[in-house]
Design an enzyme around this catalytic site. Structure first.
Site, PDB file in Angstrom:
ATOM      1  N   ARG A 118       0.825  -1.166   0.057  1.00  0.00           N
ATOM      2  CA  ARG A 118       0.077  -0.071  -0.046  1.00  0.00           C
ATOM      3  C   ARG A 118       0.775   1.293  -0.049  1.00  0.00           C
ATOM      4  NH1 ARG A 118      -2.959  -3.254   3.761  1.00  0.00           N
ATOM      5  NH2 ARG A 118      -1.973  -1.864   5.632  1.00  0.00           N
ATOM      6  N   ASN A 166       4.185   2.209  -3.875  1.00  0.00           N
ATOM      7  CA  ASN A 166       3.723   3.069  -4.781  1.00  0.00           C
ATOM      8  C   ASN A 166       2.326   3.508  -4.679  1.00  0.00           C
ATOM      9  OD1 ASN A 166       3.325   4.226  -7.477  1.00  0.00           O
ATOM     10  ND2 ASN A 166       4.350   2.387  -8.520  1.00  0.00           N
ATOM     11  N   HIS A 198      -1.363   2.038  -6.420  1.00  0.00           N
ATOM     12  CA  HIS A 198      -2.215   1.792  -5.627  1.00  0.00           C
ATOM     13  C   HIS A 198      -3.512   2.189  -5.381  1.00  0.00           C
ATOM     14  CE1 HIS A 198      -3.984   1.517  -1.414  1.00  0.00           C
ATOM     15  NE2 HIS A 198      -3.736   0.170  -1.452  1.00  0.00           N
ATOM     16  N   HIS A 221       3.385  -6.977 -14.555  1.00  0.00           N
ATOM     17  CA  HIS A 221       4.692  -6.991 -14.360  1.00  0.00           C
ATOM     18  C   HIS A 221       5.537  -7.987 -15.420  1.00  0.00           C
ATOM     19  CE1 HIS A 221       4.023  -4.412 -11.093  1.00  0.00           C
ATOM     20  NE2 HIS A 221       5.021  -4.020 -10.797  1.00  0.00           N
TER      21      HIS A 221
END
Length: 474
Positions: A344, A347, A351, A384
């Site tokens: 949390r 980033n 988030h 990712h």
């Protein structure tokens, strides 16, 4: 006369005794002399032994330095190039920077095309909203218009995904150029989705008899500002600063270039030399373990530098240029005691987007909190891995496994009440980062040194590092 003679002899004897007593005290005994000589001898021997020991240490240090300067098989000296060892070329990272940012003009041209496509999407949305308002509230025409717009939107998003990948594959772009292009692709997709997710419900709930049409359609200038502002959640207005502090913006941009240079220097000096011969010759388990553990601290340093470069320097530079006042791009994730708090706070920008547009919608569809969290982590892991796959040129889903298996499990296990959670988080973060970078670098060099053993498209998915360089027994 005899009495006087006797007294004189007594005085002489007494005088002799008195005169001889100080002389006896002044003359040391033979034992004391031997002791002093022994002490001096021991001091001389100790000094000689100390000089010999220091000489041995200096010779040993010089020998180790000479051995370290000779390039051995898996791990060699970190300052000099193997092929140019005799010239002793000092590697500062410039060659890595120039190679990784190759094809930047192609990246910029593709980026401009994607940005124009996003602006075209805004124009298409405005036409769809204006035309939809003019149609009857109930009827087949609005449903047909909405379905047609949805199909066109899906087709545009598919083309938006395919175009950068085609450019990457056709031009064989290096890793950093690929990362820039795909990260910008994801940023534009997230921003355009945030805009549509916020504005489409307003258009559907619009009442032509009571609502004003000028409020329905957003301003194009505000949309352009949103596309370049360091925020992913769409708002009708953002807090703004009064002026641009160009010195602050220039300083943050200087930090970006400085951190990029330092990361390149770390790779050339500390990480690449540990794995560059992977696949050329066999490794022992001891050499493999030494290489992985030796890369943990440089890998952690690289990750911290990437965090500082993107989420602090780059974001603050653009926030200053665009006069964006909300500068909370991250929180104190280094002090958290659980992985949930870490994700949390690491980033905040991403988030907030995931929570606003993904978590809330999926929680209504899936119901359970854990299932929703698992779905959000799966989406993040897929994105990712998508970037890393085309960045390296092969599919090696180690990061996906780290997200799906370890991160989700640790997020539910490491609660705030667990003692020592912060230390455990840093320990696992260090080990995990070093292990991931080591695995990806071994696969990278295995793809360059090992021949294909599967002549098909499966070679893109099968890890070559598992088969081309087996471990040997010492």
């Amino acid at each position: 006369m005899e009495a006087e003679a006797s007294q004189t002899s007594v005085r002489e004897v007494a005088g002799d005794r008195v005169s001889t007593l100080p002389e006896d005290k002044k003359k040391p005994t033979p034992d004391v002399l031997e002791l002093k000589e022994r002490i001096q001898q021991l001091q001389t021997e100790a000094v000689e032994q100390l000089e010999q020991k220091l000489q041995q240490l200096v010779e040993e240090a010089l020998r180790v330095a000479e051995v370290a300067a000779t390039p051995p098989s898996p791990s060699h000296h970190l300052l000099y190039d193997d092929a140019k060892y005799r010239n002793r070329t000092l590697k500062l990272g410039f060659s890595t920077i120039f190679w990784n940012f190759g094809g930047l003009h192609i990246v910029m041209a593709t980026w401009a095309s994607m940005q124009l496509a996003v602006f075209a999407l805004f124009i298409a949305f405005c036409h769809w909203a204006s035309f939809r308002v003019s149609l009857p509230i109930s009827g087949f025409q609005r449903q047909l218009l909405d379905n047609s717009a949805l199909i066109v939107l899906i087709a545009c998003k598919v083309g938006f995904l395919v175009l950068p990948v085609h450019v990457i594959q056709y031009n064989q772009l290096p890793p950093i150029s690929v990362m820039i292009l795909l990260c910008e692709q994801m940023r534009m997709i997230m921003k355009s989705y945030a805009f549509l997710r916020s504005q489409v419900p307003k258009v559907k709930m619009f009442k032509p008899h009571t609502d004003a049409t000028d409020v329905l359609l957003p301003d194009f200038n505000h949309f352009v500002y949103f596309m370049f502002a360091p925020a992913l959640v769409y708002r009708d207005s953002y807090p703004r600063t009064k002026e641009i502090r160009w010195k602050v913006a220039l300083w943050h941009l200087t930090e970006v270039f400085g951190v990029i240079f330092f990361i390149s220097f770390l790779f050339e000096r500390s990480l690449v030399p540990m794995f560059r011969n992977f696949g050329k010759q066999q490794l022992s388990p001891k050499e493999m373990v030494v290489a992985i553990f030796g890369s943990m601290v440089p890998s952690l340093t690289v990750m911290l530098c990437v965090f500082y470069c993107i989420l602090h320097a780059w974001m603050n530079a653009f926030a200053e240029i665009t006069r964006f006042a909300d500068r909370m791009f991250y929180k104190d994730w280094w002090n958290v005691n659980s992985y949930g708090a870490y994700y949390r706070n690491w980033n905040v920008v991403v988030h907030d987007w995931l929570y606003t547009y993904v978590y809330k919608d999926l929680s209504e569809l899936l119901g359970g909190k854990r299932r929703t969290i698992l779905a959000v982590f799966s989406l993040s892991a897929i994105v990712h891995e998508y970037i890393l796959t085309f960045m390296f040129g092969f599919c090696y889903p180690m990061l996906f496994m780290a997200f799906e298996v370890f991160s989700v499990g640790l997020m539910f296990v490491s609660r705030d009440r667990l003692p020592g959670s912060n230390l455990l988080m840093w320990l696992l973060f260090t080990i995990g980062t070093g292990l991931l970078i080591s695995l990806y670098m071994m696969e990278w060099f295995a793809r360059r040194h090992c021949p294909r053993f599967i002549d098909s498209t499966w070679d893109f998915f099968v890890p070559r590092s598992w088969f081309c360089s087996p471990l040997t027994s010492e």
